[in-house]
Design a protein around this motif. Structure first.
Motif, mmCIF file in Angstrom:
data_model
loop_
_atom_site.group_PDB
_atom_site.id
_atom_site.type_symbol
_atom_site.label_atom_id
_atom_site.label_comp_id
_atom_site.label_asym_id
_atom_site.label_seq_id
_atom_site.Cartn_x
_atom_site.Cartn_y
_atom_site.Cartn_z
ATOM 1 N N ARG A 378 0.802 -1.224 0.000
ATOM 2 C CA ARG A 378 0.000 0.000 0.000
ATOM 3 C C ARG A 378 0.834 1.273 0.000
ATOM 4 N NH1 ARG A 378 -3.159 1.932 5.142
ATOM 5 N NH2 ARG A 378 -1.188 3.066 5.335
ATOM 6 N N GLY A 379 1.824 1.367 0.822
ATOM 7 C CA GLY A 379 2.574 2.610 0.958
ATOM 8 C C GLY A 379 1.947 3.525 1.987
ATOM 9 N N ASP A 380 2.681 4.552 2.429
ATOM 10 C CA ASP A 380 2.176 5.506 3.410
ATOM 11 C C ASP A 380 1.056 6.348 2.806
ATOM 12 O OD1 ASP A 380 4.110 4.593 5.107
ATOM 13 O OD2 ASP A 380 5.499 6.246 4.725
ATOM 14 N N VAL A 381 0.102 6.721 3.667
ATOM 15 C CA VAL A 381 -0.944 7.660 3.262
ATOM 16 C C VAL A 381 -0.521 9.034 3.739
ATOM 17 C CG1 VAL A 381 -3.365 8.296 3.464
ATOM 18 C CG2 VAL A 381 -2.719 5.882 3.399
ATOM 19 N N THR A 382 -0.165 9.890 2.809
ATOM 20 C CA THR A 382 0.357 11.210 3.170
ATOM 21 C C THR A 382 -0.440 12.350 2.563
ATOM 22 O OG1 THR A 382 1.857 11.171 1.273
ATOM 23 C CG2 THR A 382 2.698 10.300 3.359
ATOM 24 N N ILE A 383 -1.337 12.055 1.663
ATOM 25 C CA ILE A 383 -2.057 13.104 0.944
ATOM 26 C C ILE A 383 -3.533 12.740 0.813
ATOM 27 C CG2 ILE A 383 -0.201 14.163 -0.377
ATOM 28 C CD1 ILE A 383 -0.422 12.088 -2.443
ATOM 29 N N LEU A 384 -4.367 13.733 0.640
ATOM 30 C CA LEU A 384 -5.813 13.538 0.560
ATOM 31 C C LEU A 384 -6.353 13.939 -0.815
ATOM 32 C CD1 LEU A 384 -7.133 14.933 3.965
ATOM 33 C CD2 LEU A 384 -7.000 12.549 3.246
ATOM 34 N N PRO A 385 -7.402 13.268 -1.247
ATOM 35 C CA PRO A 385 -7.935 12.014 -0.696
ATOM 36 C C PRO A 385 -7.134 10.817 -1.208
ATOM 37 C CG PRO A 385 -9.267 12.704 -2.547
ATOM 38 C CD PRO A 385 -8.220 13.773 -2.371
ATOM 39 N N THR A 386 -7.115 9.747 -0.458
ATOM 40 C CA THR A 386 -6.450 8.515 -0.879
ATOM 41 C C THR A 386 -7.464 7.372 -0.807
ATOM 42 O OG1 THR A 386 -4.240 9.194 -0.185
ATOM 43 C CG2 THR A 386 -4.637 6.841 -0.350
ATOM 44 N N LEU A 387 -7.623 6.675 -1.900
ATOM 45 C CA LEU A 387 -8.505 5.518 -1.960
ATOM 46 C C LEU A 387 -7.636 4.273 -2.074
ATOM 47 C CD1 LEU A 387 -11.494 4.533 -2.219
ATOM 48 C CD2 LEU A 387 -11.167 4.622 -4.692
ATOM 49 N N VAL A 388 -7.857 3.318 -1.183
ATOM 50 C CA VAL A 388 -7.082 2.074 -1.156
ATOM 51 C C VAL A 388 -8.028 0.912 -1.394
ATOM 52 C CG1 VAL A 388 -5.563 0.587 0.214
ATOM 53 C CG2 VAL A 388 -5.430 3.075 0.450
ATOM 54 N N ILE A 389 -7.735 0.096 -2.403
ATOM 55 C CA ILE A 389 -8.580 -1.042 -2.759
ATOM 56 C C ILE A 389 -7.745 -2.309 -2.675
ATOM 57 C CG2 ILE A 389 -10.078 -2.062 -4.522
ATOM 58 C CD1 ILE A 389 -10.383 0.743 -5.723
ATOM 59 N N ASN A 390 -8.189 -3.250 -1.862
ATOM 60 C CA ASN A 390 -7.444 -4.500 -1.656
ATOM 61 C C ASN A 390 -5.968 -4.215 -1.360
ATOM 62 O OD1 ASN A 390 -9.694 -6.073 -1.955
ATOM 63 N ND2 ASN A 390 -9.263 -6.719 -4.047
ATOM 64 N N ASN A 391 -5.755 -3.216 -0.505
ATOM 65 C CA ASN A 391 -4.435 -2.818 -0.016
ATOM 66 C C ASN A 391 -3.531 -2.237 -1.111
ATOM 67 O OD1 ASN A 391 -3.036 -2.569 2.456
ATOM 68 N ND2 ASN A 391 -1.602 -4.163 1.819
ATOM 69 N N VAL A 392 -4.126 -1.730 -2.181
ATOM 70 C CA VAL A 392 -3.369 -1.061 -3.240
ATOM 71 C C VAL A 392 -3.969 0.327 -3.445
ATOM 72 C CG1 VAL A 392 -2.886 -1.035 -5.718
ATOM 73 C CG2 VAL A 392 -2.606 -3.142 -4.428
ATOM 74 N N GLN A 393 -3.130 1.354 -3.479
ATOM 75 C CA GLN A 393 -3.629 2.712 -3.670
ATOM 76 C C GLN A 393 -4.157 2.892 -5.089
ATOM 77 O OE1 GLN A 393 -1.126 5.884 -2.341
ATOM 78 N NE2 GLN A 393 -0.607 4.896 -0.400
ATOM 79 N N TYR A 394 -5.368 3.401 -5.148
ATOM 80 C CA TYR A 394 -6.031 3.649 -6.429
ATOM 81 C C TYR A 394 -5.401 4.848 -7.121
ATOM 82 C CZ TYR A 394 -9.646 5.731 -9.425
ATOM 83 O OH TYR A 394 -10.332 6.320 -10.464
ATOM 84 N N ARG A 395 -5.224 4.742 -8.436
ATOM 85 C CA ARG A 395 -4.715 5.846 -9.252
ATOM 86 C C ARG A 395 -5.798 6.295 -10.222
ATOM 87 N NH1 ARG A 395 -1.216 6.948 -5.786
ATOM 88 N NH2 ARG A 395 0.564 5.566 -5.581
ATOM 89 N N GLY A 396 -5.983 7.565 -10.315
ATOM 90 C CA GLY A 396 -6.950 8.093 -11.261
ATOM 91 C C GLY A 396 -7.912 9.070 -10.615
ATOM 92 N N LYS A 397 -8.881 9.462 -11.384
ATOM 93 C CA LYS A 397 -9.839 10.476 -10.956
ATOM 94 C C LYS A 397 -10.807 9.912 -9.920
ATOM 95 C CE LYS A 397 -12.446 11.910 -14.276
ATOM 96 N NZ LYS A 397 -12.941 12.658 -15.439
ATOM 97 N N LEU A 398 -11.079 10.711 -8.872
ATOM 98 C CA LEU A 398 -12.035 10.310 -7.845
ATOM 99 C C LEU A 398 -13.443 10.606 -8.369
ATOM 100 C CD1 LEU A 398 -12.051 9.174 -4.932
ATOM 101 C CD2 LEU A 398 -12.395 11.521 -4.161
#
Length: 637
Positions: A378-398
């Motif tokens: 997953r990596g550290d969560v340092t910025i908002l918003p962060t979406l994590v799916i199955n322990n992988v950070q989502y990339r792309g438009k919210l």
């Protein structure tokens, strides 16, 4: 979706900004958090000599096609190769395949390159690194009037390393021996970019209750509004497990007595959030945001304990509508009204929150700060918003559709809920030429099964009947009941009122011609028992073939015994038949006469019994006149 939090800039004095950045990552050293880059596979299909697989880091903007693939032709522009300026014309390929535009890194934002490529007709963007280094995530630039195009980017993008980029550019450039560039066909494959181990997706959203942080807060709330229905459907059905999270930072010991920490922190500097207006002298304070973040976490916990975890989405949406900062209603009283309106226990929510003024750790917020630290992929969560799916950070438009597509890519193939197959995010591949799978034209039974990750050719089960096969070339019904479906694929024919079939319910597989026929079971012909001397072979027999059977007659007054295939003499004469008929007639006559006599005697007996009973309760007239005494009339004295 990892983006730089808009509240990290312009909080106050420069020294305090540095403290915030250090504190966000949860440690005093160093200031940069560990960050995991998700990779997707790029496969070169042609030309032959550069075929192979390569890594590419997914961009943090646009819409990655999680769970899908894209095959296209790589085009490297001979002008404006950085993509920092608008292109003069649309890009097209000779084979009419989608164009995957290859651009150079440098001179402008990654997102601007993707936007200009999209405007020029590209279906995707590959950006070649200009230095030899490990792949990194192409991030989203800060919100500004000059970057309004970010939310309009709808194509995927990825960064490739320098060596791979150079080889692509070389092959995509015009060849000296031809007028046109050599077509380099690549396949972008996002199917494994999102883990999909089982039939349940676990995902989390790192967010904030502050609704006055500008365009980013509006985007988060728009996402909650649009995605709420999908999220609740999946949670109610047990398909997904959702957990909300809220980022907080702590105030270092040396600054706990400053006005900044006092106004932005609770529990004596342990849990902080930036001032909504970035002005410590007016409006709401950062500690108001921390308290509401804590309340929303407790709302989810209490709702989860009562079997209604999806109520969190309703609370957040209702709180935004009823208790907004803009309308000066962002308060404890308004929040508690929303809790009670949703039927949640206010006492349990307050118990969960604890005392924000106490000089002790808060169990809920302490867990949040611990969870910010990355584990595994997953990596550290340092910025908002962060979406994590199955322990992988989502990339792309919210955005609702893009996120739903990513969440649905997290299901094991074939286990997706119906919401994942809705028309607005998924095209049924079985509708086009049956997806290339087997189909029985007679019964319209098909092996094509549509899933979110693409069609699957799999022999089906129809009305309890199992089909077996490869799903592509053919499927056959097997097991009990198979004969009810297209006769099990076996021969069958009807003539008049007679039907014969080569399918037997007692045999789980295969076709076998029934007795009286010959063939392989898929085609059966009548067997001439007479011609083949298979029956009616006795000397006194006369054989006549029929469809599926035969008839055998004997000479003279003989009887044919089928089981023994022989004729036997009929020893009974005409006189014998006469005597037999006479005896049978006599026996029948005696029986009938006996039955009539029996009915007559029974009727007489019943009549006498009835008369005896009536004589006791209903005397006859003669009896009345002789035995009944004279009655005195009432009028006589």
């Amino acid at each position: 979706m990892a983006r730089r939090a808009p509240w990290l800039a312009g909080i106050g004095a420069v020294p305090f900004l540095i403290i915030v950045v250090v504190a966000v990552v949860g440690a005093a050293v160093p200031a940069m958090g560990r960050f995991v880059v998700e990779k997707s596979s790029v496969r070169v299909l042609s030309p032959e000599h550069i075929r192979g697989h390569h890594d590419a880091a997914i961009g943090n903007f646009g819409v990655p096609d999680y769970g899908g693939t894209l095959t296209g032709v790589v085009v490297y522009p001979d002008k404006k190769a950085t993509g920092c300026a608008e292109f003069d014309a649309k890009f097209k390929s000779k084979s009419r395949r989608p164009v995957i535009l290859l651009l150079d890194r440098g001179e402008c934002y990654f997102a601007l390159k993707a936007w200009n490529a999209q405007q020029a007709g590209a279906a995707a963007v590959l950006i070649a690194d200009n230095v030899d280094e490990q792949l990194l995530t192409m991030d989203t630039p800060e919100e500004s009037p000059e970057t309004e195009y970010i939310d309009r980017i709808s194509i995927p993008s990825a960064l490739v390393n320098r060596a791979f980029g150079e080889s692509l550019k070389k092959m995509s450039s015009p060849s000296p021996s031809s007028e046109a560039a050599v077509e380099v066909v690549v396949k972008l494959d996002w199917r494994e970019s999102m883990p999909h181990p089982d039939e349940r997706v676990e995902y989390e959203l790192w967010t904030n209750s502050n609704d006055e942080c500008g365009a980013r807060c509006d985007e988060q709330m728009e996402f909650v509004r649009g995605f709420r229905g999908h999220a609740q459907i999946m949670e109610r059905g047990g398909y997904a497990l959702f957990t909300p999270h809220y980022i907080t930072w702590y105030c270092p010991e040396a600054f706990k007595l400053t006005q900044q920490c006092k106004s932005q922190c609770i529990n004596h500097g342990r849990y902080c959030a930036p001032d909504p207006e970035q002005d410590f002298g007016e409006g709401y304070e950062g500690k108001d945001v921390v308290v509401e973040n804590l309340r929303q976490l407790c709302v989810h916990r209490v709702a989860n304990e009562t079997g209604r975890p999806w109520a969190w989405w309703d609370y957040v949406m209702d709180y935004k509508i009823r208790c907004s900062m803009k309308e000066k209603k962002y308060s404890k009283g308004c929040a508690e009204d929303v809790v009670k309106a949703l039927g949640l226990s206010l006492d349990k929510v307050l118990e969960c929150m604890g005392d924000p003024e106490a000089d002790t750790d808060n169990a809920v917020l302490a867990k949040e700060q611990e969870d910010q630290i990355g584990r595994g992929s997953r990596g550290d969560v340092t910025i908002l918003p962060t979406l994590v799916i199955n322990n992988v950070q989502y990339r792309g438009k919210l955005e609702r559709t893009a996120v739903l597509k990513a969440v649905c890519a997290g299901f094991k193939e074939g286990t997706e809920p119906r919401v994942c197959l809705s028309n607005d995010i998924e095209t049924n591949e079985c509708l086009h030429r049956n997806g290339g799978c087997w189909r029985d034209e007679k019964t319209n039974v098909t092996a094509c099964k549509d899933t979110f990750r693409g069609r699957v050719c799999e022999c089906p089960v129809v009305n309890g009947v199992q089909y077996e096969g490869d799903g592509y070339i053919g499927c056959k019904a097997v097991g009990p009941g198979r004969c009810t479906v297209d006769n099990g694929g076996c021969w069958s024919e009807t003539r008049g009122h007679q039907t014969f079939s080569a399918c037997s319910d007692t045999a789980l597989t295969g076709c076998r011609c029934p007795p009286g026929f010959q063939g392989d079971g898929h085609k059966c012909e009548d067997l001439d028992e007479c011609k083949e001397k298979l029956a009616c072979t006795c000397p006194d027999c006369h054989c006549k073939n029929t469809w599926g059977n035969y008839e055998c007659k004997c000479k003279g007054n003989q009887i044919y015994i089928r089981g023994e295939d022989t004729c036997i003499a009929n020893s009974m004469s005409r006189f014998g038949w006469f005597i037999t008929i006479l005896v049978v007639s006599c026996v029948a006559g005696v029986g009938i006469a006996g039955y009539v006599f029996y009915k007559y005697r029974l009727r007489s007996y019943m009549d006498s019994e009835i008369m005896a009973i009536m004589s006791q309760y209903m005397p006859l007239d003669s009896q009345n006149n002789e035995n009944q005494p004279l009655r005195q009339h009432d009028s006589e004295a």
